[in-house]
Design a protein around this motif. Structure first.
Motif, PDB file in Angstrom:
ATOM      1  N   ALA A 471       0.837  -1.209   0.000  1.00 14.62           N
ATOM      2  CA  ALA A 471       0.000   0.000   0.000  1.00 14.62           C
ATOM      3  C   ALA A 471       0.872   1.260   0.000  1.00 14.62           C
ATOM      4  CB  ALA A 471      -0.920  -0.008   1.225  1.00 14.62           C
ATOM      5  N   SER A 472       1.909   1.273   0.794  1.00 19.30           N
ATOM      6  CA  SER A 472       2.776   2.443   0.876  1.00 19.30           C
ATOM      7  C   SER A 472       3.508   2.689  -0.451  1.00 19.30           C
ATOM      8  CB  SER A 472       3.795   2.269   2.011  1.00 19.30           C
ATOM      9  OG  SER A 472       4.608   1.142   1.755  1.00 19.30           O
ATOM     10  N   HIS A 473       3.906   1.609  -1.070  1.00 19.06           N
ATOM     11  CA  HIS A 473       4.599   1.739  -2.346  1.00 19.06           C
ATOM     12  C   HIS A 473       3.662   2.290  -3.419  1.00 19.06           C
ATOM     13  CE1 HIS A 473       6.353   0.402  -6.190  1.00 19.06           C
ATOM     14  NE2 HIS A 473       7.531   0.658  -5.564  1.00 19.06           N
ATOM     15  N   ASP A 474       2.396   1.789  -3.441  1.00 13.55           N
ATOM     16  CA  ASP A 474       1.421   2.223  -4.456  1.00 13.55           C
ATOM     17  C   ASP A 474       0.940   3.654  -4.211  1.00 13.55           C
ATOM     18  OD1 ASP A 474       1.696  -0.212  -5.640  1.00 13.55           O
ATOM     19  OD2 ASP A 474      -0.123  -1.082  -4.744  1.00 13.55           O
ATOM     20  N   LEU A 475       0.884   4.066  -2.913  1.00 13.01           N
ATOM     21  CA  LEU A 475       0.383   5.405  -2.606  1.00 13.01           C
ATOM     22  C   LEU A 475       1.398   6.502  -2.960  1.00 13.01           C
ATOM     23  CD1 LEU A 475      -1.350   4.784   0.855  1.00 13.01           C
ATOM     24  CD2 LEU A 475      -2.469   5.418  -1.302  1.00 13.01           C
ATOM     25  N   LYS A 476       2.663   6.165  -2.949  1.00  7.95           N
ATOM     26  CA  LYS A 476       3.690   7.180  -3.225  1.00  7.95           C
ATOM     27  C   LYS A 476       3.614   7.702  -4.679  1.00  7.95           C
ATOM     28  CE  LYS A 476       7.762   7.045  -1.497  1.00  7.95           C
ATOM     29  NZ  LYS A 476       9.144   6.628  -1.167  1.00  7.95           N
ATOM     30  N   SER A 477       3.207   6.859  -5.574  1.00  6.39           N
ATOM     31  CA  SER A 477       3.162   7.271  -7.001  1.00  6.39           C
ATOM     32  C   SER A 477       2.156   8.413  -7.235  1.00  6.39           C
ATOM     33  CB  SER A 477       2.827   6.053  -7.868  1.00  6.39           C
ATOM     34  OG  SER A 477       2.765   6.423  -9.216  1.00  6.39           O
ATOM     35  N   PRO A 478       0.897   8.322  -6.810  1.00  7.69           N
ATOM     36  CA  PRO A 478      -0.021   9.460  -7.018  1.00  7.69           C
ATOM     37  C   PRO A 478       0.408  10.694  -6.242  1.00  7.69           C
ATOM     38  CG  PRO A 478      -1.065   7.727  -5.707  1.00  7.69           C
ATOM     39  CD  PRO A 478       0.213   7.182  -6.237  1.00  7.69           C
ATOM     40  N   LEU A 479       1.058  10.528  -5.087  1.00  3.22           N
ATOM     41  CA  LEU A 479       1.507  11.692  -4.325  1.00  3.22           C
ATOM     42  C   LEU A 479       2.594  12.431  -5.098  1.00  3.22           C
ATOM     43  CD1 LEU A 479       1.610  10.426  -0.625  1.00  3.22           C
ATOM     44  CD2 LEU A 479       0.098  12.161  -1.597  1.00  3.22           C
ATOM     45  N   ARG A 480       3.469  11.670  -5.702  1.00  3.77           N
ATOM     46  CA  ARG A 480       4.509  12.324  -6.486  1.00  3.77           C
ATOM     47  C   ARG A 480       3.875  13.167  -7.629  1.00  3.77           C
ATOM     48  NH1 ARG A 480       7.477   7.486  -5.626  1.00  3.77           N
ATOM     49  NH2 ARG A 480       6.693   6.666  -7.622  1.00  3.77           N
ATOM     50  N   ASN A 481       2.820  12.588  -8.239  1.00  2.00           N
ATOM     51  CA  ASN A 481       2.138  13.307  -9.309  1.00  2.00           C
ATOM     52  C   ASN A 481       1.517  14.615  -8.792  1.00  2.00           C
ATOM     53  OD1 ASN A 481       2.807  11.403 -11.243  1.00  2.00           O
ATOM     54  ND2 ASN A 481       0.921  10.203 -10.901  1.00  2.00           N
ATOM     55  N   VAL A 482       0.886  14.501  -7.603  1.00  2.00           N
ATOM     56  CA  VAL A 482       0.244  15.696  -7.029  1.00  2.00           C
ATOM     57  C   VAL A 482       1.297  16.778  -6.775  1.00  2.00           C
ATOM     58  CG1 VAL A 482      -0.961  16.596  -5.010  1.00  2.00           C
ATOM     59  CG2 VAL A 482      -1.672  14.420  -6.005  1.00  2.00           C
ATOM     60  N   VAL A 483       2.441  16.389  -6.204  1.00  2.00           N
ATOM     61  CA  VAL A 483       3.494  17.369  -5.900  1.00  2.00           C
ATOM     62  C   VAL A 483       4.068  17.961  -7.194  1.00  2.00           C
ATOM     63  CG1 VAL A 483       5.808  17.646  -4.910  1.00  2.00           C
ATOM     64  CG2 VAL A 483       4.084  16.276  -3.701  1.00  2.00           C
ATOM     65  N   SER A 484       4.332  17.093  -8.147  1.00  2.00           N
ATOM     66  CA  SER A 484       4.968  17.544  -9.386  1.00  2.00           C
ATOM     67  C   SER A 484       4.062  18.514 -10.137  1.00  2.00           C
ATOM     68  CB  SER A 484       5.315  16.336 -10.278  1.00  2.00           C
ATOM     69  OG  SER A 484       6.225  15.510  -9.621  1.00  2.00           O
ATOM     70  N   PHE A 485       2.819  18.125 -10.321  1.00  2.00           N
ATOM     71  CA  PHE A 485       1.917  18.968 -11.100  1.00  2.00           C
ATOM     72  C   PHE A 485       1.537  20.247 -10.343  1.00  2.00           C
ATOM     73  CE2 PHE A 485       1.361  15.041 -13.505  1.00  2.00           C
ATOM     74  CZ  PHE A 485       1.450  15.526 -14.804  1.00  2.00           C
ATOM     75  N   SER A 486       1.517  20.145  -9.007  1.00  2.17           N
ATOM     76  CA  SER A 486       1.228  21.367  -8.206  1.00  2.17           C
ATOM     77  C   SER A 486       2.367  22.361  -8.379  1.00  2.17           C
ATOM     78  CB  SER A 486       1.081  21.008  -6.721  1.00  2.17           C
ATOM     79  OG  SER A 486      -0.046  20.209  -6.513  1.00  2.17           O
ATOM     80  N   GLN A 487       3.597  21.905  -8.369  1.00  2.00           N
ATOM     81  CA  GLN A 487       4.752  22.768  -8.538  1.00  2.00           C
ATOM     82  C   GLN A 487       4.778  23.328  -9.971  1.00  2.00           C
ATOM     83  OE1 GLN A 487       8.026  20.211  -7.486  1.00  2.00           O
ATOM     84  NE2 GLN A 487       7.892  20.780  -5.273  1.00  2.00           N
ATOM     85  N   LEU A 488       4.444  22.445 -10.947  1.00  2.00           N
ATOM     86  CA  LEU A 488       4.449  22.898 -12.349  1.00  2.00           C
ATOM     87  C   LEU A 488       3.380  23.979 -12.587  1.00  2.00           C
ATOM     88  CD1 LEU A 488       5.550  22.546 -15.259  1.00  2.00           C
ATOM     89  CD2 LEU A 488       3.865  20.708 -15.575  1.00  2.00           C
ATOM     90  N   LEU A 489       2.188  23.724 -12.040  1.00  2.00           N
ATOM     91  CA  LEU A 489       1.097  24.695 -12.185  1.00  2.00           C
ATOM     92  C   LEU A 489       1.448  26.007 -11.490  1.00  2.00           C
ATOM     93  CD1 LEU A 489      -1.775  25.287 -13.204  1.00  2.00           C
ATOM     94  CD2 LEU A 489      -2.635  24.297 -11.023  1.00  2.00           C
ATOM     95  N   SER A 490       2.097  25.916 -10.351  1.00  2.00           N
ATOM     96  CA  SER A 490       2.456  27.108  -9.568  1.00  2.00           C
ATOM     97  C   SER A 490       3.461  27.938 -10.335  1.00  2.00           C
ATOM     98  CB  SER A 490       3.048  26.701  -8.227  1.00  2.00           C
ATOM     99  OG  SER A 490       3.491  27.839  -7.508  1.00  2.00           O
ATOM    100  N   ARG A 491       4.435  27.334 -11.062  1.00  2.00           N
ATOM    101  CA  ARG A 491       5.441  28.072 -11.804  1.00  2.00           C
ATOM    102  C   ARG A 491       4.814  28.718 -13.041  1.00  2.00           C
ATOM    103  NH1 ARG A 491       8.839  23.704 -10.329  1.00  2.00           N
ATOM    104  NH2 ARG A 491       8.446  22.695 -12.333  1.00  2.00           N
ATOM    105  N   ARG A 492       3.891  28.029 -13.707  1.00  2.00           N
ATOM    106  CA  ARG A 492       3.324  28.540 -14.944  1.00  2.00           C
ATOM    107  C   ARG A 492       2.413  29.776 -14.705  1.00  2.00           C
ATOM    108  NH1 ARG A 492       1.727  23.569 -19.016  1.00  2.00           N
ATOM    109  NH2 ARG A 492       3.901  22.835 -19.332  1.00  2.00           N
ATOM    110  N   ILE A 493       1.692  29.737 -13.623  1.00  2.00           N
ATOM    111  CA  ILE A 493       0.753  30.836 -13.401  1.00  2.00           C
ATOM    112  C   ILE A 493       1.174  31.689 -12.230  1.00  2.00           C
ATOM    113  CG2 ILE A 493      -1.189  29.526 -14.395  1.00  2.00           C
ATOM    114  CD1 ILE A 493      -2.114  28.978 -11.545  1.00  2.00           C
TER     115      ILE A 493
END
Length: 560
Positions: A471-493
């Motif tokens: 469960a911990s291994h599978d949960l880390k993947s969507p969290l990484r996506n949330v962090v990455s896209f949040s940072q990307l969205l924050s830089r663009r706008i």
């Protein structure tokens, strides 16, 4: 015992009864109510008490008391009650009562003139039983009575050691004032033996000691029985006045107590003194009374003695036919009761009376018979001494064997007790081991049950660890996506975002990173039990501050 009187004696017997009646009339003025009042009343009271008894040992003791009380009244009854006591004592395993019963049976046979071997047999059996229970009183009494058996045969040199042995045993082992009458009896019997050995000074000394001892303790039957013996010794020492005084005192005592046997003895001894004084008429009257009482009360030995004395008196007074008749009756009776001493005396009186009648061949035959018995008695005396020595030797061997068997029995009893102890210890040990095994098995079952539960828990825990890891291994993947896209969205706008909106993005990124850290911690926790535990010191303050930061609620932006 009914004596068959010869025809020639029937008239004499009638005359003796008439003389007896005259003599009895002289005693009617005395205080005594009857001859045997005391003895017979004692017997009646004992028999009355016997009827209600249940306990076998008490009953044996009472039967023995009744038997002993009959010794001066009826010898047949004495033996009868003693035999009953013996049977009951044997049945109830009562050795004390058995020893006394055997002694009483021997006494009865002794007084009825049974063969000496028969009497001694019962006394020796009594001694054997008494030794087993350390009954020294019965031992001393039985040894004394064996001496009396020797006295009845005229073997006084044999009887004296027995009496001394009995007295020594009494002094060493008994010496009880309540039983002092036995010592008085033994002293009197010893005096009688010395009288038979013609040592009259010793006889008088022991007899007087016996009577004085009895009078000191208030024992009436001893003076009643042995006062006449004291009188005899006094007469032999030439003190006739003192002897007559003793005889008269004895007859009064015997009439008061109803002591038939002692009365006959006194009459016969009184007769002897009158003969020494050549007062034949008085002697004959005493002899008639003695013979009548002995015949009526069944005392055969004393009856034979009385008949012999009457034969001698008749011969000395020239009544030769009566002398022959008396001696012949004494001869027949002595043979019936196996009494060689009185048979020898009767043969001598017959030879003298027949010789006085002039029948010398017949007198010679009787004299030869007298001498033959005398020689036989001498041989028997030597044989008796030899047998006595042999008996003592055999008795010592028997006692040694009994002692050896008793020691073996004690050893066997100890071995049996040891074996029983070992068996008990084995059983106890087996019981303890069984309880231990049972409890151990019960503990093993509990442990097995707990192990099964633990195994299930371990299995479940492993499954939970695997689940947490996955469960911990599978949960880390969507969290990484949330962090990455949040940072990307924050830089663009970023140029279009207000300060407050940038702060919101920062909260999102920080929360996702914190969640990623928690997932890593969960993953580490799931595998921590598989690795070696390393313990190290940490600063508690830093840990507390970090915990406070994590649990503090962040400042939320205000909504417009």
């Amino acid at each position: 015992m009914n004596i068959k009187w010869p025809k020639t004696l029937k008239a004499i017997k009638c005359r003796s009864i008439i003389v007896l009646l005259f003599l009895l009339g002289a005693f009617l003025a005395t205080p005594a109510n009857s001859w045997a009042q005391t003895y017979e009343e004692t017997i009646d009271s004992l028999v009355h008490l016997l009827d209600g008894m249940v306990d076998p040992r008490q009953k044996v003791d009472r039967l023995n008391e009744i038997s002993y009380a009959y010794r001066r009244v009826s010898l047949a009854k004495m033996i009868e009650y003693a035999q009953q006591a013996r049977a009951l004592a044997t049945e109830s395993h009562y050795k004390q009562g058995l020893a006394v019963a055997l002694k009483n049976i021997g006494n009865g046979h002794l007084k009825t003139g049974s063969p000496p071997d028969t009497c001694v047999y019962y006394y020796e059996k009594a001694i054997q039983v008494a030794k087993q229970i350390e009954d020294y009183y019965t031992q001393a009494a039985s040894i004394n009575n064996i001496g009396l058996v020797a006295n009845t045969q005229g073997n006084y040199n044999i009887s004296v050691p027995y009496f001394h042995e009995a007295i020594a045993l009494f002094d060493a082992k008994v010496m009880d004032e309540r039983k002092i009458s036995l010592k008085a009896l033994m002293l009197a019997n010893l005096g009688y033996s010395y009288f038979g050995l013609e040592e009259y000074e010793k006889a008088f000394t022991y007899q007087k000691e016996a009577i004085e001892l009895a009078e000191e303790y208030g024992i009436k039957f001893i003076p009643s029985q042995y006062m006449d013996d004291l009188a005899r010794s006094a007469a032999k020492l030439g003190e006739y006045d003192k002897a007559e005084e003793y005889y008269q005192k004895a007859l009064v005592l015997q009439r008061q107590t109803g002591d038939y046997e002692s009365r006959i003895h006194s009459l016969l001894h009184f007769l002897e003194m009158k003969m020494e004084q050549q007062k034949y008429e008085e002697a004959e009257a005493l002899g008639m009374e003695a013979v009548a009482v002995a015949s009526e009360r069944d005392f055969p030995i004393l009856l034979a003695d009385g008949l012999n004395k009457l034969s001698e008196i008749s011969r000395l007074t020239n009544k030769l036919n009566e002398a022959v008749a008396y001696a012949d009756s004494a001869m027949q009776l002595s043979r019936d009761i196996f009494n060689l001493r009185h048979e020898q005396t009767a043969a001598f009186h017959l030879s003298q009376a027949v010789a006085a009648q002039g029948d010398y061949p017949k007198a010679f035959d009787h004299l030869l018979h007298h001498l033959a018995i005398r020689d036989s008695s001498a041989k028997e005396e030597k044989l008796a001494i030899t047998l006595e020595i042999e008996a003592k030797y055999q008795n010592e061997i028997y006692e040694q064997r009994v002692q050896y068997l008793e020691e073996r029995q004690q050893e066997q009893r100890k071995n049996i007790q040891l074996l029983i102890g070992l068996i008990i210890m084995t059983l106890l040990s087996s019981g303890v081991i069984s309880v231990y095994l049972y409890k151990r098995n019960q503990s093993n079952r509990i442990i097995q049950n707990k192990n099964q539960v633990l195994e299930k828990y371990i299995t479940y825990n492993l499954q939970l660890e695997n689940f947490a890891y996955i469960a911990s291994h599978d949960l880390k993947s969507p969290l990484r996506n949330v962090v990455s896209f949040s940072q990307l969205l924050s830089r663009r706008i970023s140029d279009r975002l207000s300060v407050e909106e940038k702060e919101y993005f920062d909260f999102i990124i920080a929360g996702t990173k914190e969640m990623s850290t928690l997932i890593d911690d969960l993953l580490n926790y799931s595998v921590v039990q598989r690795e070696k535990l390393n313990i190290e010191k940490i600063k508690v303050d830093e840990l507390i501050n970090l915990s406070l930061i994590h649990i503090s609620e962040p400042t939320r932006p205000r909504l417009i």
